[in-house]
Enzyme design. Structure first.
Site, PDB file in Angstrom:
ATOM      1  CG  ASP A  49      31.568 -24.224  -7.263  1.00 17.35           C
ATOM      2  OD1 ASP A  49      30.651 -24.986  -6.907  1.00 17.35           O
ATOM      3  OD2 ASP A  49      31.953 -23.251  -6.583  1.00 17.35           O
TER       4      ASP A  49
ATOM      5  CD  GLU B  47      22.943 -32.363  -8.004  1.00 20.31           C
ATOM      6  OE1 GLU B  47      23.760 -31.454  -8.227  1.00 20.31           O
ATOM      7  OE2 GLU B  47      21.698 -32.234  -8.158  1.00 20.31           O
TER       8      GLU B  47
ATOM      9  CG  HIS C 149      28.715 -20.872  -3.647  1.00 22.88           C
ATOM     10  ND1 HIS C 149      30.060 -20.631  -3.491  1.00 22.88           N
ATOM     11  CD2 HIS C 149      28.612 -21.907  -4.516  1.00 22.88           C
ATOM     12  CE1 HIS C 149      30.752 -21.476  -4.234  1.00 22.88           C
ATOM     13  NE2 HIS C 149      29.907 -22.264  -4.867  1.00 22.88           N
ATOM     14  CG  HIS C 150      26.671 -24.692  -3.380  1.00 21.61           C
ATOM     15  ND1 HIS C 150      25.592 -24.119  -4.003  1.00 21.61           N
ATOM     16  CD2 HIS C 150      27.471 -25.149  -4.382  1.00 21.61           C
ATOM     17  CE1 HIS C 150      25.736 -24.205  -5.313  1.00 21.61           C
ATOM     18  NE2 HIS C 150      26.860 -24.820  -5.566  1.00 21.61           N
TER      19      HIS C 150
ATOM     20  N   GLY D 152      11.126 -48.095  -1.301  1.00 16.36           N
ATOM     21  CA  GLY D 152       9.901 -47.832  -2.046  1.00 16.36           C
ATOM     22  C   GLY D 152       9.809 -46.450  -2.642  1.00 16.36           C
TER      23      GLY D 152
ATOM     24  CG  ASP E 255       0.742 -43.278 -15.747  1.00 13.38           C
ATOM     25  OD1 ASP E 255       0.802 -43.936 -14.698  1.00 13.38           O
ATOM     26  OD2 ASP E 255      -0.329 -42.849 -16.217  1.00 13.38           O
TER      27      ASP E 255
ATOM     28  CG  ASN F  61      -2.110 -47.326 -14.339  1.00  8.63           C
ATOM     29  OD1 ASN F  61      -1.390 -46.345 -14.155  1.00  8.63           O
ATOM     30  ND2 ASN F  61      -1.911 -48.474 -13.718  1.00  8.63           N
TER      31      ASN F  61
ATOM     32  N   GLY G 230      -2.224 -42.386 -13.801  1.00  8.73           N
ATOM     33  CA  GLY G 230      -1.984 -41.921 -12.445  1.00  8.73           C
ATOM     34  C   GLY G 230      -1.453 -42.970 -11.506  1.00  8.73           C
TER      35      GLY G 230
ATOM     36  CD  GLU H  25       0.150 -43.542  -3.318  1.00  5.91           C
ATOM     37  OE1 GLU H  25      -0.524 -43.765  -2.304  1.00  5.91           O
ATOM     38  OE2 GLU H  25       1.390 -43.496  -3.301  1.00  5.91           O
TER      39      GLU H  25
END
Length: 557
Positions: free
Chosen positions: A27, A50, A113-114, A406, A433, A460, A462, A466
């Site tokens: 708005d 955003e 608001h916001h 990263g 993925d 793969n 996941g 990690e």
């Protein structure tokens, strides 16, 4: 000359080459969006959220040189902040614009608001100001001065800037200059420029083992054409950091490879660390591009090109526009008189192992052969970036990656932004993925905009990067196994994008042949073992775990 504040801002954006504003309506910015709709030569491209808009603006700026992001106050600004911070870390010039509450409400400290409903309207600017080179709220009295200051700062510093535009002033008329915005950098101090040039030419003349080491600032500040020309004129070999991929021509015989401290090939490490004249572009060493901080540059032989200065053997020459200095050096530096260089070796013929399952070891060299000159290659942080890191890119290609920040999920929206900025170039995205699931909805915007990229999704199951750091078989590194190939038609039922799936080398060859023969967009899902990874990642994981968790960490209980 008189015009409205909104029109003045849009005219300035068009002057610096921006033809799309990327963002999300709210708005407090709808009044400016009405002016965008009425303006010629610039349009609004809405994204799904955003954060994705900020990522897309980052990708746009990397291909166009500058971008514009539009959000609304508070919720929109903070949602975009991770992307803005990433642009700051990666030295990407991005103009962030946020519609703000009406100026009268700000001045009278309304609870709105916001906001935190406490009348404090400085908190958002203070938050975003930590990650921008300038952050300002526009008023009718300061609009011309502050808008131009923000644009100059963004272009000069190659960092994001943030402009809050109160919702009740966009249509107010102000007096503006009748001269166009001048985006050129200030000229150098003549004495400092000449002194630096003479000293550099002297060092170059005495050097027996000169080397150029490029990082991402070479691209951001426009140094690449001059550095490439100087290298070729003087036959100076060059390397780059992993964060500087896609800058200098990797197909040239002068190209050495990637410098990564102790993780470099012996030849690259020897050339860089034993150079008697090392030219750098303000490298920023993090654990990922320095071989865990094992880099050793010869400080006594170092010439560093900064954004507005040069440092020669530790002595700073300020007041210099480096592009002017590079032009002088290219003109005055003597050409090499040695014999012609040997051409770079050609890649050996690729022999397909038809029924063999896809592996990381063989898949990335195959994809490197699929790339061609002038491609924009975008690689997600982690497996894709490390897998491509061992490959050589074609000449004139552009490489987009979040090497320092990263942030996973960055690359799909960045693909959208880069294609908006450079629609004439072929774009290829490599994304895992897990990363894809963070920002997958932006595929709908890519299809809505009739873009036709090649998206390679590495399935793969996941977070492979990690897994090699910690938790190889832990559930926290798993992700849901979506029907990825169905998504283009889910997001746009009449899409021309074609989905492919490959689990073997033969299936990959068939898919790549079909993609090469078509102008349609492609969504290629490749299936690999969750415990397979590029060699660089297999060594990166344990090194990262030791660095992060220490000798008493979970890997060493």
């Amino acid at each position: 000359m008189r015009t409205t504040i909104g029109e003045f801002l849009l005219d300035r954006l068009k002057t610096v080459g921006i033809t799309e504003i990327i963002g999300v309506p709210g708005d407090f910015n709808l009044n400016l969006l009405e002016q965008v709709d009425e303006a010629e030569g610039i349009r609004f491209v809405g994204t799904c959220n955003e954060l994705n808009a900020a990522y897309a603006a980052d990708g746009y700026a990397r291909s166009r040189g500058l971008s514009a992001l539009l959000t609304t106050y508070g919720v929109g600004e903070l949602s975009a902040l991770n992307g803005i911070a990433g642009a700051a870390a990666e030295h990407v010039p991005l103009i962030s614009i946020a519609g703000a509450p009406p100026l009268y409400a700000t001045e009278d400290r309304y609870a709105l608001h916001h906001t935190m409903a406490d009348g404090n309207f400085s908190d958002m600017l203070a938050s975003i100001g930590q990650f921008t080179a300038a952050a300002v709220r526009i008023t009718p009295m300061n609009a011309v001065e502050e808008i131009d200051r923000a644009l100059h700062t963004c272009l000069r510093e190659k960092r994001p800037v943030h402009i809050q535009l109160p919702s009740d002033i966009s249509h107010l008329t102000i007096e503006v200059p009748d001269t166009p915005f001048d985006a050129t950098l200030p000229t150098s101090d003549p004495e400092r420029l000449e002194s630096a040039a003479e000293r550099i030419l002297e060092m170059f003349g005495n050097a027996q083992r000169p080397v150029i080491l490029a990082d991402l600032d070479a691209d951001r500040h426009g140094f690449v054409p001059a550095l490439q020309a100087i290298a070729e004129k003087t036959r100076t070999p060059y390397a780059h950091l992993s964060s500087g991929r896609g800058t200098l021509n990797e197909q040239h015989p002068l190209y050495l490879g990637t410098y990564n401290g102790a993780g470099s090939s012996p030849a690259v490490r020897e050339a860089v660390e034993n150079s008697d004249f090392l030219i750098t572009t303000t490298p920023r060493f993090i654990e990922g591009n320095s071989g865990a901080f094992t880099h050793q540059l010869p400080e006594e032989a170092l010439l560093d090109f900064g954004d507005q200065h040069v440092s020669i053997q530790g002595e700073h020459y300020v007041g210099i526009t480096v592009l002017e200095l590079l032009d002088i050096l290219l003109e005055r530096i003597p050409a090499a008189t040695s014999k012609d260089l040997e051409p770079a070796p050609e890649q050996p013929e690729w022999i397909v192992q038809e029924d063999s399952p896809l592996t990381q070891e063989r898949m990335w060299p195959r994809f490197s052969r699929f790339l061609r000159s002038d491609d924009v290659v975008i690689a997600e942080a982690g497996t894709s970036n490390i897998g491509l890191g061992a490959q050589t890119f074609p000449a004139n290609s552009r490489y987009i990656n979040s090497s320092i920040w990263g942030s996973i999920g960055f690359t799909l929206p960045a693909l959208l932004g880069s294609q908006l900025a450079a629609p004439e170039r072929r774009h290829i995205l490599f994304i895992g993925d897990g990363s894809f699931q963070l920002t997958a909805q932006e595929l709908s915007t890519i299809l809505r905009e009739d873009q036709a990229p090649i998206i390679v999704l590495v399935n793969n199951r996941g977070y492979t990067i990690e897994r090699f750091i910690l938790g190889m078989n832990s559930g926290y590194n798993d992700v849901a196994n979506w029907s990825y190939g169905d998504l283009p038609k889910v997001f746009r039922p009449d899409t021309t994008m074609v989905s492919y799936s490959a689990s073997t080398e033969g299936e990959l060859e068939e898919a790549l042949a079909s993609i090469e023969a078509s102008d349609a967009g492609a969504f290629l899902e490749v299936h690999l073992d969750p415990e397979d990874a590029p060699a660089g990642l297999q060594s990166f994981g344990p090194m990262t775990a030791d660095f992060d968790y220490g000798p008493r960490g979970p890997r060493n209980p």
